[in-house]
Design a protein around this motif. Sequence first.
Motif, PDB file in Angstrom:
ATOM      1  N   PRO A 163      51.389  44.098  50.521  1.00  0.00           N
ATOM      2  CA  PRO A 163      52.235  44.712  49.484  1.00  0.00           C
ATOM      3  C   PRO A 163      51.663  46.025  48.965  1.00  0.00           C
ATOM      4  N   ARG A 164      52.279  47.124  49.352  1.00  0.00           N
ATOM      5  CA  ARG A 164      51.842  48.445  48.892  1.00  0.00           C
ATOM      6  C   ARG A 164      52.385  48.708  47.484  1.00  0.00           C
ATOM      7  N   ASN A 165      51.611  49.395  46.704  1.00  0.00           N
ATOM      8  CA  ASN A 165      51.987  49.654  45.304  1.00  0.00           C
ATOM      9  C   ASN A 165      52.622  51.034  45.184  1.00  0.00           C
ATOM     10  N   ARG A 166      53.828  51.159  45.744  1.00  0.00           N
ATOM     11  CA  ARG A 166      54.415  52.500  45.876  1.00  0.00           C
ATOM     12  C   ARG A 166      55.075  52.987  44.592  1.00  0.00           C
ATOM     13  N   SER A 167      55.697  52.083  43.828  1.00  0.00           N
ATOM     14  CA  SER A 167      56.260  52.555  42.557  1.00  0.00           C
ATOM     15  C   SER A 167      55.521  51.851  41.426  1.00  0.00           C
ATOM     16  N   CYS A 168      54.877  52.639  40.614  1.00  0.00           N
ATOM     17  CA  CYS A 168      54.036  52.065  39.569  1.00  0.00           C
ATOM     18  C   CYS A 168      53.871  53.038  38.415  1.00  0.00           C
ATOM     19  N   CYS A 169      53.319  52.537  37.328  1.00  0.00           N
ATOM     20  CA  CYS A 169      53.071  53.355  36.139  1.00  0.00           C
ATOM     21  C   CYS A 169      52.090  54.473  36.482  1.00  0.00           C
ATOM     22  N   TYR A 186      48.622  43.000  44.049  1.00  0.00           N
ATOM     23  CA  TYR A 186      47.937  41.739  44.304  1.00  0.00           C
ATOM     24  C   TYR A 186      48.978  40.669  44.608  1.00  0.00           C
ATOM     25  N   GLY A 187      49.158  40.374  45.874  1.00  0.00           N
ATOM     26  CA  GLY A 187      50.151  39.388  46.284  1.00  0.00           C
ATOM     27  C   GLY A 187      49.929  39.039  47.743  1.00  0.00           C
ATOM     28  N   TRP A 188      50.773  38.142  48.248  1.00  0.00           N
ATOM     29  CA  TRP A 188      50.664  37.698  49.629  1.00  0.00           C
ATOM     30  C   TRP A 188      50.886  38.869  50.590  1.00  0.00           C
ATOM     31  N   ASP A 235      37.734  45.468  42.309  1.00  0.00           N
ATOM     32  CA  ASP A 235      38.555  44.906  43.382  1.00  0.00           C
ATOM     33  C   ASP A 235      40.000  44.708  42.930  1.00  0.00           C
ATOM     34  N   VAL A 236      40.204  43.890  41.909  1.00  0.00           N
ATOM     35  CA  VAL A 236      41.561  43.639  41.422  1.00  0.00           C
ATOM     36  C   VAL A 236      41.639  44.002  39.952  1.00  0.00           C
ATOM     37  N   ALA A 264      41.319  50.584  41.760  1.00  0.00           N
ATOM     38  CA  ALA A 264      41.262  49.173  42.124  1.00  0.00           C
ATOM     39  C   ALA A 264      41.966  49.020  43.461  1.00  0.00           C
ATOM     40  N   LEU A 265      41.459  48.100  44.275  1.00  0.00           N
ATOM     41  CA  LEU A 265      42.127  47.827  45.559  1.00  0.00           C
ATOM     42  C   LEU A 265      43.561  47.390  45.292  1.00  0.00           C
ATOM     43  N   ALA A 266      43.720  46.458  44.351  1.00  0.00           N
ATOM     44  CA  ALA A 266      45.044  45.886  44.107  1.00  0.00           C
ATOM     45  C   ALA A 266      45.291  45.720  42.616  1.00  0.00           C
ATOM     46  N   ARG A 267      46.559  45.886  42.253  1.00  0.00           N
ATOM     47  CA  ARG A 267      46.976  45.746  40.864  1.00  0.00           C
ATOM     48  C   ARG A 267      47.821  44.488  40.747  1.00  0.00           C
TER      49      ARG A 267
END
Length: 241
Positions: free
Chosen positions: A48-54, A87-89, A207-208, A234-237
């Motif tokens: 899961p890429r974090n393409r749209s975020c704050c 942060y997800g599957w 990391d997260v 962070a690697l993942a949000r």
Amino acid sequence: MRTDALTRTFRARLARLQAALLPWRCQLCGAPGQDGLDLCHACDADLPRNRSCCARCALPLPHAAELCGECQRRLPPWDAAWAPFRYGWPLDRLESRFKFGADLAAGRTLSKLWAREFTSLEKPDLILPVPLHPKRLRQRGYNQALELARPLAAAWHVPMRSDILQRERDTAAQTELDRAARRRNMRGAFSLSASIALPAHIALLDDVMTTGATLAECALRLKRAGVRRVDVWALARAPSR
Ligand SMILES: [Zn+2]
Ligand SMILES: [Zn+2]
């Protein structure tokens, strides 16, 4: 050469030898991996890429927006955040094996995935991985943030130090606290080595990122010490706080 540097050199040589002898294999499904990566194309595409975020805290949002509701109410103490993944599957499977299962190979894959991602943020002068409390470090045997930071710093030619920021209190059991209580619980949890001159622009790396309370406390510490710009990486949000 110090013993830990020798051990690292040995481990790196061993990893290269294994890579030369064994084919790359997906750590999630066992299919053939990609060149230089123990992850197949299909599992890679599922991450899961974090393409749209704050824009300020990297909180995943359904549509790209300037700021999330929380940042509109109260801006975090850092200047910018970067979290290339959510942060997800199935990223959470690799992360939990790395963090709780002593699977350092999963950590190397996560670090390689991160190094491939792009950010438009300015390169910092220094990367500081968020430290673990010495007690937790003894239990786990490694700091997951440092394990991720080391190859990234090398790949991007940015200096990294793990001796500047220290964790004074063990604040890991925060899950039952609400947001305000987490912030209070974090106060004074970190200290800085007084003898080291800090550069103008630092990236804190973890990391997260879940609530951001840990990173906020570290960022405040650096800002109070006169650091002009502090970014958080962070690697993942986590999708919500
Ligand atoms: Zn796969
Ligand atoms: Zn935000």
